[in-house]
Enzyme design. Sequence first.
Site, short mmCIF file in Angstrom:
data_model
loop_
_atom_site.label_atom_id
_atom_site.label_comp_id
_atom_site.label_asym_id
_atom_site.label_seq_id
_atom_site.Cartn_x
_atom_site.Cartn_y
_atom_site.Cartn_z
N ASN A 18 33.20 -28.13 -31.57
CA ASN A 18 34.12 -27.31 -30.77
C ASN A 18 34.44 -27.90 -29.41
O ASN A 18 35.34 -27.45 -28.72
CB ASN A 18 33.57 -25.88 -30.64
CG ASN A 18 33.67 -25.15 -31.97
OD1 ASN A 18 34.31 -25.62 -32.91
ND2 ASN A 18 33.03 -23.99 -32.05
N ARG A 87 42.93 -24.03 -37.38
CA ARG A 87 43.45 -23.16 -36.35
C ARG A 87 43.37 -23.80 -34.96
O ARG A 87 44.22 -23.55 -34.10
CB ARG A 87 42.65 -21.87 -36.39
CG ARG A 87 43.22 -20.80 -35.54
CD ARG A 87 42.42 -19.54 -35.64
NE ARG A 87 43.10 -18.50 -34.92
CZ ARG A 87 43.03 -18.34 -33.62
NH1 ARG A 87 42.29 -19.15 -32.89
NH2 ARG A 87 43.71 -17.37 -33.03
N ASP A 111 40.83 -20.14 -40.73
CA ASP A 111 39.66 -19.63 -41.46
C ASP A 111 39.84 -18.22 -41.95
O ASP A 111 40.57 -17.43 -41.36
CB ASP A 111 38.47 -19.59 -40.50
CG ASP A 111 37.90 -20.96 -40.26
OD1 ASP A 111 37.94 -21.76 -41.19
OD2 ASP A 111 37.44 -21.19 -39.14
C1 UD1 Z 1 35.97 -20.49 -30.94
C2 UD1 Z 1 35.24 -21.38 -31.89
C3 UD1 Z 1 34.60 -20.58 -33.02
C4 UD1 Z 1 33.75 -19.45 -32.46
C5 UD1 Z 1 34.54 -18.63 -31.44
C6 UD1 Z 1 33.69 -17.58 -30.74
C7 UD1 Z 1 36.50 -23.45 -31.79
C8 UD1 Z 1 37.37 -24.42 -32.50
N1 UD1 Z 1 36.16 -22.35 -32.46
O1 UD1 Z 1 37.05 -19.89 -31.66
O2 UD1 Z 1 33.79 -21.45 -33.80
O3 UD1 Z 1 33.34 -18.60 -33.51
O4 UD1 Z 1 35.09 -19.50 -30.42
O5 UD1 Z 1 32.59 -18.16 -30.16
O6 UD1 Z 1 36.07 -23.67 -30.67
N2 UD1 Z 1 41.25 -13.08 -29.58
C9 UD1 Z 1 42.34 -12.28 -29.35
N3 UD1 Z 1 43.45 -12.84 -28.78
C10 UD1 Z 1 43.51 -14.16 -28.46
C11 UD1 Z 1 42.38 -14.97 -28.70
C12 UD1 Z 1 41.26 -14.40 -29.26
O7 UD1 Z 1 42.32 -11.09 -29.63
O8 UD1 Z 1 44.55 -14.61 -27.94
C13 UD1 Z 1 40.04 -12.48 -30.21
C14 UD1 Z 1 39.76 -13.08 -31.58
O9 UD1 Z 1 40.50 -12.43 -32.60
C15 UD1 Z 1 38.29 -12.85 -31.73
C16 UD1 Z 1 37.78 -13.01 -30.29
O10 UD1 Z 1 38.91 -12.84 -29.45
O11 UD1 Z 1 38.01 -11.55 -32.17
C17 UD1 Z 1 37.11 -14.34 -30.00
O12 UD1 Z 1 38.00 -15.39 -30.22
P1 UD1 Z 1 37.94 -16.75 -29.39
O13 UD1 Z 1 36.83 -16.71 -28.40
O14 UD1 Z 1 39.31 -17.05 -28.91
O15 UD1 Z 1 37.54 -17.78 -30.54
P2 UD1 Z 1 38.25 -19.16 -30.89
O16 UD1 Z 1 38.55 -19.92 -29.65
O17 UD1 Z 1 39.31 -18.94 -31.89
#
Ligand code: UD1
Length: 411
Positions: A18, A87, A111
């Site tokens: 990550n 993603r 995913d």
């Molecule tokens: C990253 C990691 C993933 C990990 C996650 C949480 C990478 C490539 N992936 O994913 O392995 O499980 O952090 O530690 O680094 N959300 C929203 N709106 C947004 C963005 C996020 O509602 O614009 C929500 C998501 O649906 C989810 C939560 O926030 O429920 C956490 O997401 P986020 O921290 O953004 O995870 P990722 O960056 O996608």
Amino acid sequence: MQGPTPLQGTVRMAGAKNSALKLMAAALMVPGEVILERAPRITDVELMADVLRRLGATVERDGDTLTIDSSGDLQEETPYELVRKMRASIQVLGPLLARLGRARVSMPGGDAIGSRPIDLHLGGLERMGVKFTSQHGYIEGVVQRLKGTRVLLEFPSVGATENLLMAAVLAEGTTVIENAAREPEIQDLATFFQACGARVSGAGTPTIEIEGVEELSPTRHRIIPDRIEAGTFAIGAVASRGDVTLEDMEPIHIELPLQKLEEAGAEVRRSADSVRVRMSSRPRAIDLVTLPYPGFPTDLQPMMMVTLAQAAGSSILTENVFEARFLFVDELNRMGSHIRVEGHHAVIRGVERLSSAPVQVPDIRAGAALVLSGVCAEGVTEVYDGGHIERGYEDFVGKLGSLGADVEVRD
Ligand code: UD1
């Protein structure tokens, strides 16, 4: 694979997936050769290399070192055929807007771990002056020059924090990200940018301040070790009642998982860059809640589920980050576990032993967990669609084999 086998021995950690993916995206902002050491040999890194090449950069691998050169003309479009496979491709949005003032990125699929919107990424970038339109499954962003601003995130999203940090580094003026994610991968990204001449402070705390600069200069950077890989093997040691030493890692990055393993009865010995995890008895039942860092990582929740499925007593596991992360429970129950899901809580009634069954992998982390359950179960377990695991784990089967597991890959 044939179980049960206690995992025993020493295993070396790869660079963090990550972190690697975001550092590769960030290299798009640097005109010149960026060298990334300890780049994990996993499919997602290869996919991100394809994304960068499609955008006009060159990416070369020599052993564990990646060299990325983005000094040529860059394209603005990241197509569906690439984003749908991973993603994290959405992380090129900030860099492209910073470098070109425009970006066209396919809306992410990715995913099977729940609906993953990008509203926080887009909302923050809009505050920095970007105008977005969305059409035919693509998001298009245009901006004259990104402007520093104050962004308060509704949730400390890792990806949104990173996209905003990347955009802010080359913006005009100062950006403050509040309620920022505090994951070690964000600190790693900030360390990289600082080495390129950016002005970033507060990464690793809820408030990150970035003073925009005109240009970044190339650098060489060593990627932090993968804490989720480390956590997977630490938990695997406990689930299989084994004795595993993890090397080349940062114990502090998995402190809470280690504490929870101790609570479940494990003996944990920490040193500067290694940890030894030993388990001689059946795990005790414990309760667990996933939260953003430094809370218990959602990425380690499936492996912990496998451990608690074999614990003495009942545990409650609460998932607060991704609502669909419990989808693999049906597969685990086919291996004899007693787990009932109620909304974002799982009630786990521990059984003495899991029993082998054919199971299907839905995503990277659940895949690793199902393989671990095969290591712990009586009999031969067949894990289908195991290719997901290679997206995020370097030589997972080889490393398990070196710890004594009887695992074999069949096409
Ligand atoms: C990253 C990691 C993933 C990990 C996650 C949480 C990478 C490539 N992936 O994913 O392995 O499980 O952090 O530690 O680094 N959300 C929203 N709106 C947004 C963005 C996020 O509602 O614009 C929500 C998501 O649906 C989810 C939560 O926030 O429920 C956490 O997401 P986020 O921290 O953004 O995870 P990722 O960056 O996608």
